[in-house]
Write a protein that holds these residues in place. Structure first.
Motif, mmCIF file in Angstrom:
data_model
loop_
_atom_site.group_PDB
_atom_site.id
_atom_site.type_symbol
_atom_site.label_atom_id
_atom_site.label_comp_id
_atom_site.label_asym_id
_atom_site.label_seq_id
_atom_site.Cartn_x
_atom_site.Cartn_y
_atom_site.Cartn_z
ATOM 1 N N VAL A 444 0.859 -1.180 0.000
ATOM 2 C CA VAL A 444 0.000 0.000 0.000
ATOM 3 C C VAL A 444 0.897 1.233 0.000
ATOM 4 C CG1 VAL A 444 -1.751 1.325 1.234
ATOM 5 C CG2 VAL A 444 -1.850 -1.176 1.242
ATOM 6 N N LEU A 445 0.682 2.110 -0.959
ATOM 7 C CA LEU A 445 1.376 3.392 -1.027
ATOM 8 C C LEU A 445 0.387 4.490 -0.708
ATOM 9 C CD1 LEU A 445 3.310 2.821 -4.392
ATOM 10 C CD2 LEU A 445 4.101 2.331 -2.072
ATOM 11 N N LYS A 446 0.797 5.405 0.159
ATOM 12 C CA LYS A 446 -0.127 6.456 0.581
ATOM 13 C C LYS A 446 0.617 7.776 0.684
ATOM 14 C CE LYS A 446 -3.628 7.524 4.100
ATOM 15 N NZ LYS A 446 -4.279 7.087 5.354
ATOM 16 N N SER A 447 0.036 8.795 0.096
ATOM 17 C CA SER A 447 0.590 10.140 0.183
ATOM 18 C C SER A 447 -0.486 11.066 0.724
ATOM 19 C CB SER A 447 1.057 10.619 -1.194
ATOM 20 O OG SER A 447 1.627 11.906 -1.099
ATOM 21 N N THR A 448 -0.127 11.853 1.736
ATOM 22 C CA THR A 448 -1.087 12.765 2.356
ATOM 23 C C THR A 448 -0.549 14.183 2.344
ATOM 24 O OG1 THR A 448 -0.225 12.521 4.605
ATOM 25 C CG2 THR A 448 -1.879 10.938 3.894
ATOM 26 N N PHE A 449 -1.461 15.120 2.291
ATOM 27 C CA PHE A 449 -1.116 16.530 2.461
ATOM 28 C C PHE A 449 -2.068 17.106 3.501
ATOM 29 C CE2 PHE A 449 -1.248 21.070 1.673
ATOM 30 C CZ PHE A 449 0.112 21.364 1.597
ATOM 31 N N ASN A 450 -1.494 17.631 4.582
ATOM 32 C CA ASN A 450 -2.271 18.182 5.685
ATOM 33 C C ASN A 450 -1.953 19.665 5.829
ATOM 34 O OD1 ASN A 450 -2.997 15.373 7.182
ATOM 35 N ND2 ASN A 450 -0.879 15.352 6.491
ATOM 36 N N ALA A 451 -2.941 20.433 6.200
ATOM 37 C CA ALA A 451 -2.729 21.868 6.393
ATOM 38 C C ALA A 451 -3.606 22.378 7.526
ATOM 39 C CB ALA A 451 -3.026 22.640 5.110
ATOM 40 N N GLU A 452 -3.078 23.336 8.246
ATOM 41 C CA GLU A 452 -3.836 23.994 9.309
ATOM 42 C C GLU A 452 -3.629 25.491 9.191
ATOM 43 O OE1 GLU A 452 -4.507 23.942 14.183
ATOM 44 O OE2 GLU A 452 -2.703 23.064 13.326
ATOM 45 N N ARG A 482 -4.395 45.340 21.012
ATOM 46 C CA ARG A 482 -4.872 44.499 19.918
ATOM 47 C C ARG A 482 -3.772 43.538 19.518
ATOM 48 N NH1 ARG A 482 -7.657 49.162 19.491
ATOM 49 N NH2 ARG A 482 -9.792 49.056 18.683
ATOM 50 N N ASN A 483 -4.111 42.265 19.542
ATOM 51 C CA ASN A 483 -3.198 41.235 19.056
ATOM 52 C C ASN A 483 -3.833 40.545 17.863
ATOM 53 O OD1 ASN A 483 -1.215 41.612 20.958
ATOM 54 N ND2 ASN A 483 -1.978 40.038 22.352
ATOM 55 N N ASN A 484 -3.140 40.495 16.765
ATOM 56 C CA ASN A 484 -3.588 39.746 15.595
ATOM 57 C C ASN A 484 -2.499 38.755 15.234
ATOM 58 O OD1 ASN A 484 -5.968 41.204 15.333
ATOM 59 N ND2 ASN A 484 -5.036 42.753 14.031
ATOM 60 N N LEU A 485 -2.873 37.518 15.039
ATOM 61 C CA LEU A 485 -1.871 36.540 14.647
ATOM 62 C C LEU A 485 -2.451 35.555 13.648
ATOM 63 C CD1 LEU A 485 -2.277 33.519 16.220
ATOM 64 C CD2 LEU A 485 -1.728 34.946 18.174
ATOM 65 N N GLN A 486 -1.548 35.038 12.843
ATOM 66 C CA GLN A 486 -1.908 34.011 11.871
ATOM 67 C C GLN A 486 -0.864 32.905 11.923
ATOM 68 O OE1 GLN A 486 -2.565 35.625 7.897
ATOM 69 N NE2 GLN A 486 -4.756 35.438 8.240
ATOM 70 N N VAL A 487 -1.347 31.682 11.911
ATOM 71 C CA VAL A 487 -0.472 30.513 11.910
ATOM 72 C C VAL A 487 -0.851 29.643 10.715
ATOM 73 C CG1 VAL A 487 0.215 28.422 13.140
ATOM 74 C CG2 VAL A 487 -0.175 30.536 14.408
ATOM 75 N N PHE A 488 0.151 29.242 9.977
ATOM 76 C CA PHE A 488 -0.087 28.320 8.873
ATOM 77 C C PHE A 488 0.956 27.215 8.946
ATOM 78 C CE2 PHE A 488 0.728 26.936 4.413
ATOM 79 C CZ PHE A 488 -0.494 26.304 4.215
ATOM 80 N N THR A 489 0.501 25.988 8.942
ATOM 81 C CA THR A 489 1.420 24.860 8.956
ATOM 82 C C THR A 489 0.922 23.811 7.973
ATOM 83 O OG1 THR A 489 2.484 23.169 10.343
ATOM 84 C CG2 THR A 489 0.235 23.747 10.898
ATOM 85 N N TRP A 490 1.866 23.200 7.274
ATOM 86 C CA TRP A 490 1.495 22.125 6.358
ATOM 87 C C TRP A 490 2.433 20.943 6.551
ATOM 88 C CZ3 TRP A 490 5.352 20.553 3.176
ATOM 89 C CH2 TRP A 490 6.336 21.481 2.793
ATOM 90 N N LEU A 491 1.938 19.778 6.209
ATOM 91 C CA LEU A 491 2.686 18.537 6.361
ATOM 92 C C LEU A 491 2.394 17.634 5.172
ATOM 93 C CD1 LEU A 491 4.248 16.307 8.040
ATOM 94 C CD2 LEU A 491 2.012 15.712 9.013
ATOM 95 N N ASN A 492 3.447 17.149 4.577
ATOM 96 C CA ASN A 492 3.321 16.155 3.508
ATOM 97 C C ASN A 492 3.983 14.866 3.977
ATOM 98 O OD1 ASN A 492 5.155 15.217 0.703
ATOM 99 N ND2 ASN A 492 2.932 14.986 0.776
ATOM 100 N N GLU A 493 3.230 13.775 3.897
ATOM 101 C CA GLU A 493 3.765 12.464 4.295
ATOM 102 C C GLU A 493 3.602 11.481 3.139
ATOM 103 O OE1 GLU A 493 3.220 12.309 9.096
ATOM 104 O OE2 GLU A 493 1.601 11.478 7.884
ATOM 105 N N ASN A 494 4.636 10.703 2.934
ATOM 106 C CA ASN A 494 4.619 9.683 1.891
ATOM 107 C C ASN A 494 5.038 8.355 2.514
ATOM 108 O OD1 ASN A 494 4.313 11.535 -0.630
ATOM 109 N ND2 ASN A 494 5.962 12.456 0.579
ATOM 110 N N LEU A 495 4.110 7.405 2.536
ATOM 111 C CA LEU A 495 4.308 6.157 3.260
ATOM 112 C C LEU A 495 4.123 4.953 2.340
ATOM 113 C CD1 LEU A 495 2.136 7.009 6.410
ATOM 114 C CD2 LEU A 495 4.611 7.306 6.183
ATOM 115 N N ALA A 496 4.920 3.937 2.607
ATOM 116 C CA ALA A 496 4.771 2.649 1.921
ATOM 117 C C ALA A 496 4.669 1.564 2.978
ATOM 118 C CB ALA A 496 5.952 2.386 1.004
ATOM 119 N N THR A 497 3.646 0.719 2.861
ATOM 120 C CA THR A 497 3.431 -0.358 3.828
ATOM 121 C C THR A 497 3.337 -1.688 3.091
ATOM 122 O OG1 THR A 497 2.173 1.173 5.232
ATOM 123 C CG2 THR A 497 1.983 -1.176 5.714
#
Length: 1021
Positions: A444-452, A482-497
């Motif tokens: 099984v090959l699986k590739s994911t892209f996650n973002a927040e 006044r506090n304004n903030l932005q957070v962006f994070t992404w993750l790419n995972e490539n797995l083989a099982t």
């Protein structure tokens, strides 16, 4: 007539059928305690020690239902038989249960690490905003404390006592495979399917440099096979702060009496306002109670799941509204989650998950030390000071003449709660997508892209008419932040099982490569002096405060490779090995990569022939593991020499002639060798099932060593700096965990119990070279002792008379008859607070000897009942408010116990509080010197939740099933702690967080945890 009655009775008796028989397991042994029930009735019995039973039924045409935990239930028709023997087949479902582990799942039987799972069903019907609150008392080795009752805040999670000097103690949270960068306080609990807690290094090493504090895996709901299911879950309720546990303060009459006696004991004239204390009878102003209210709480969740043809979908929409028990406190959450899986073909599968949420939170500045938190301030405000004036309007400020001992201006704390704005508006978007390809059966090959994406807007506005600070005149200078903030994070995972089974061998090989990037952008603007409180805009301010205005940009990235091999032989000899290598931008240039290996083994002893003949043991497995994990919470730019244009909020600009030139300076030293903290951990465990798993038992012993602790080491002043960030020291951890699940009764009444208890210990083995201790304000971390202990003097009572004073060690020039007596540890006859002849020592431990929890579930027919409790034993709290509320100079309102203070050798009181005579030179020792006077045992047991439910059957064309329930959250706290209503609390002077690892266990009279009464309904359509 009598003859007919007798004949009728005889016929009825003749129709009764006695039935006997034996119920056996598949090995032929009789099974004790098996339930034998006539279907559709309450007529039934249970087998004896040999598996035999006897039962009389009304006729010979019914059906017997034979059930036993760990075996498949059978239904057997009587068919005019008087002897019915039954052989039950084992129910292997429990062993075949799938447990979510890092980057995959395993059969529960084959798990070799320390993993515990909690399902959504187990934690339903608990009316709280955060899922971690629902886990309290349910997982061995996981201490979950509620430091404050603020909605959506204040939950601390510590797995196996793990902590760091400055690297935090929070576990890593992974939601549907995505390691998120913050906590899970904003996650809607109704979205969750199950939670797995990974405790040992074998379970967590695949998360590498972020896993030293443990890992919490959260799986959200997905569509299930079958037709579309629609469910609606809702509860509404009210919250109140119980009287039990509130700090007992003097009322107005008692306070006036104290002040009258204070002046009399000093031989001074009593001020007029205190000459007749009786005038205040029934006129008490309870400032603390005035800040509290009965508040509503509501939750509404709609869940739709379907699995039709090739599309699998789950949708969860939720609305949560909790008004806090403190005035003007509101918390609202709107959430949506859509999880979709699409089977393109037999080889290709796609998935899309999207989870937006919006949170509004307005919380008055409730928590913190004197002058910071309005709850603390309210406690020590004089109860003779009016909350409202003669017109019923809130007062603005209260002052008494200085000759009354009033040295502060007291703003109206109710006005502060109602008029100050302290709100945040947060938008969070969590999404991921994957593609899975199965080129052939075993791969099984699986590739994911996650973002927040997280965005937050915070507004604080202090109008001119109110303030949360003590001794501030009204009107005051209006201030906005006044506090304004932005957070962006992404993750790419490539797995083989790759999985393969052949003969008695089974193995799975996982390999993967991941990339993650994090970006933070925050800005802060502080302005003051407004012409009109109704227009708190930036343009409306006269001044922009440069020292309070800033911009902060943070970034980090992480690249990793990982692999795991799991192997078993005959399903009973188990082996797992894993390794992860992390390359992090947070590490120094000479230590960019770290490798984190682990290995674990297991042996299912119950599958061996020598145990198969012992039917009482249904399952037995031993396991052991060893591995290395890391903690990379060292800051994003800590290894580097940093440059700034300000230092200590002072501009570094310089004037050259008539021109101002921007300036900058190096503000820290570089350390290219800076690395992550490393934890090496050994774990040995036993999983046991008895009497066909009617009793299951788990035990774990662990031992951990954490090294390379991040610490700011002092350097020579000649360097131009005071500190230097480096990896130093070592802390050892060890502990024992026990958990037991029992099915106490079966049949019509089903009663199950889950209980656990954990013992966690730690010892500091080393700090920096030449340093054997680190001091906090009230704590010490010392080599050879546990981490972060309370440090101070030992109180031995009071000097009860002149003879006692003369024959005891004293504080020169300050000790007197009736003042506090402290222990002379070094024997020099003088009490010394600090310096070379210090008499201070370790006086308490904020960490418990053990924590425990117990849950009982009962079901009788359509009724169900559950009760959940959790507790802690042996931990101490520092009662910080006593330095104000027991200030014997009479500056503030006092705790009621001061009425029994020392007044004379003939009237010594209860020996807790000393004399008021002598002013601050005498009373300041008791007030200002840290001692056991402020330390209390905070052991507790809390009934966290009681729920009673009733399930309705299907109502045609309306619903398939429905369940009504009522519950009480935080039902009762059993404790001897008198310092406040919450023995779980821990905070810092600013009212933020839980005090940090170096400053645990301080009670600042934070926001109380309310008792919540709710009614709810769960409907399935």
């Amino acid at each position: 007539m009598l003859h007919l009655v007798f004949l009728s009775l005889t016929n009825a008796w003749a129709q009764s059928v006695p039935i006997t028989g034996k119920v056996s397991g598949n090995n032929g042994e009789g099974l004790p305690g098996v339930t034998v029930l006539l279907k559709g009735t309450s007529t039934g019995t249970a087998t004896d020690a040999n598996g035999s039973y006897a039962l009389t039924v009304p006729n010979a045409t019914g059906t017997l239902v034979i059930s036993f935990i760990g075996y498949i239930t059978q239904e057997v028709a009587i068919n005019n038989r008087s002897t019915i023997n039954v052989t039950l087949a084992p129910d292997t479902k429990a062993l075949e249960e799938v447990v979510v582990v890092g980057y995959g799942s395993q059969l529960k039987k084959e798990v070799t690490g320390a993993v515990q799972t909690v399902t959504a069903k187990e934690i339903k019907d608990i009316p709280v905003s955060q899922v971690t609150q629902k886990l309290q008392g349910r997982v061995a080795g996981v201490q979950i404390t509620q430091a404050t009752g603020k909605p959506g805040q204040g939950i601390s999670v510590r797995i196996r006592g793990q902590l760091s000097v400055s690297g935090g103690s929070d576990p890593l949270y992974v939601v549907d495979g995505f390691p998120i960068t913050g906590g899970i306080g904003t996650l809607n609990p109704d979205e969750i399917e199950d939670i797995s807690i990974l405790k040992d290094a074998a379970s967590t090493s695949l998360y590498g440099s972020r896993a030293a504090n443990g890992v919490v895996l959260i799986t959200t709901k997905r569509g299930k096979s079958g037709e579309t299911n629609v469910s609606f879950n809702s509860f509404v309720g009210i919250q109140q702060v119980p009287q039990r546990g509130r700090i007992e303060m003097m009322n107005a009459e008692e306070f006036a009496q104290f002040k009258k006696e204070y002046y009399e004991d000093e031989g001074k004239t009593v001020p007029e306002v205190f000459q007749n204390p009786a005038q205040y009878a029934g006129k008490n102003n309870d400032w603390y109670d005035a800040l509290l209210r009965t508040a509503p709480i509501q939750s509404y969740n709609l869940t739709i799941t379907s699995n039709k043809e090739k599309v699998n979908t789950a949708v969860v929409a939720g609305v949560f509204n909790q008004q806090g028990v403190v005035l003007n406190n509101a918390y609202k959450r709107y959430s949506l989650r859509v999880n979709t899986d699409y089977e393109v073909s037999e080889k290709v599968r796609l998935g899309f998950n999207l989870a937006p949420s919006y949170i509004f939170d307005n919380t008055p500045r409730t928590d913190g030390d004197r002058g910071t938190g309005i709850l603390f301030n309210a406690l020590h405000t004089w109860p003779i000071m009016p909350i409202r004036d003669e017109n019923g309007e809130l007062t603005k400020v209260n002052r008494f003449p200085s000759n009354t001992g009033n040295i502060f201006d007291y703003p109206n704390w109710v006005r502060a709660a109602e008029e100050l704005t302290n709100e945040s508006r947060n938008v969070n978007l969590l999404g991921n997508t994957y593609i899975q390809f199965k080129p052939f059966k075993d791969l099984v090959l699986k590739s994911t892209f996650n973002a927040e994406l997280y965005s937050s807007k915070f507004l604080f506005f202090n109008p001119s008419t109110a303030t949360s600070a003590i001794n501030t005149p009204i009107p005051t200078t209006a201030v906005s932040i006044r506090n304004n903030l932005q957070v962006f994070t992404w993750l790419n995972e490539n797995l083989a099982t790759y999985s393969k089974k052949f003969n008695d061998h089974s193995f799975e090989l996982l390999a993967g490569y991941t990339n993650q990037r994090f970006q933070f952008d925050g800005s802060r603007i502080q302005a003051d002096t407004y012409a009109n409180d109704q227009l708190p805009t930036i343009q409306g301010a006269l001044n922009i405060n440069r020292a309070g205005t800033s911009n902060d940009v943070q970034e980090w990235s992480l690249s990793s490779v990982l692999s795991r091999l799991t192997y078993n032989f005959k399903g009973k000899y188990l082996f797992t090995a894993a390794v992860r290598s992390d390359g992090s931008s947070r590490f120094g240039s000479q230590n960019r990569w770290g490798t984190f290996p682990s290995a674990s083994v297991g042996w299912v002893i119950s599958d061996e022939e020598f145990l198969k003949n012992i039917p009482k043991i249904s399952f037995a497995k031993v396991r052991a593991s060893y591995g290395v994990t890391g903690n990379n919470n060292i800051g994003n730019y800590t290894p580097y020499a940093l440059i700034s244009n300000t230092y200590n909020n002072t501009s570094l600009n310089a004037a050259f002639g008539d021109k101002v030139t921007p300036g900058a300076a190096v503000i820290s030293l570089a350390n290219p060798n800076l690395s992550w903290e490393t934890t090496k951990q050994f774990d040995a465990g036993l999983d046991l099932g008895l009497f066909n798993d009617r009793i299951t038992f788990m035990y774990d012993f662990y031992k951990k060593k954490t090294t390379n602790l991040l610490y700011s080491v002092q350097v020579a002043q000649e360097s131009g700096f005071t500190n230097y960030n480096d990896n130093i020291g070592e802390i050892n951890f060890w502990g024992h965990e026990f958990a037991i699940n029992t099915r106490n009764t079966e049949g019509k009444l089903i009663w199950t119990t889950n209980a656990n208890i954990s013992f966690n210990r730690n010892k500091v083995i080393a700090l920096a070279e030449g340093i054997d201790r680190v001091y906090g304000t009230f704590h010490i971390t010392k080599v050879g002792e546990p981490f972060g202990q309370f440090y101070g003097l030992i109180k031995e009572g009071l000097y009860m008379n002149q003879e006692d004073l003369n024959n005891s060690p004293q504080v020169p020039g300050r000790s007197t008859v009736g003042s506090i007596k402290l222990k002379d540890l070094n024997g020099d006859g003088i009490i010394t607070n600090g310096g070379d002849n210090d008499d201070r020592t370790i006086i308490g431990n904020p960490f418990p000897d053990f924590t425990y929890g117990i849950t009982n579930n009962l079901q009788y027919g359509k009724f169900d009942f559950s009760i959940v409790g959790s507790g802690s034993h042996g931990n101490d709290l520092l009662v910080r408010h006593l330095y104000s509320t027991a200030n014997l100079d009479g500056v503030f309102n006092m705790v009621k116990g001061v009425t029994n203070r020392f007044r004379s050798p003939e009237n010594p009181g209860k020996g807790v509080f000393g004399t008021t005579v002598g002013g601050g030179n005498v009373t300041g020792i008791e007030r200002d010197w840290m001692s056991t006077h402020f330390i209390q045992d905070a052991s507790f047991f809390t009934i966290k939740n009681i729920t009673l439910g009733y399930t309705l059957g299907a109502l045609k064309n309306v619903f398939r099933s429905a369940r009504l329930y009522t519950s009480i959250q935080q039902a009762y706290v059993f404790t001897k702690y008198t310092g406040g209503p919450n023995p779980e609390t821990s905070g810092n002077g600013a009212g933020d967080g839980n005090g940090g690892n170096l400053s645990q266990g301080i009670d600042f009279s934070n926001y109380p945890v309310p008792r919540t009464y709710t009614i709810g309904i769960n409907v399935n359509f």
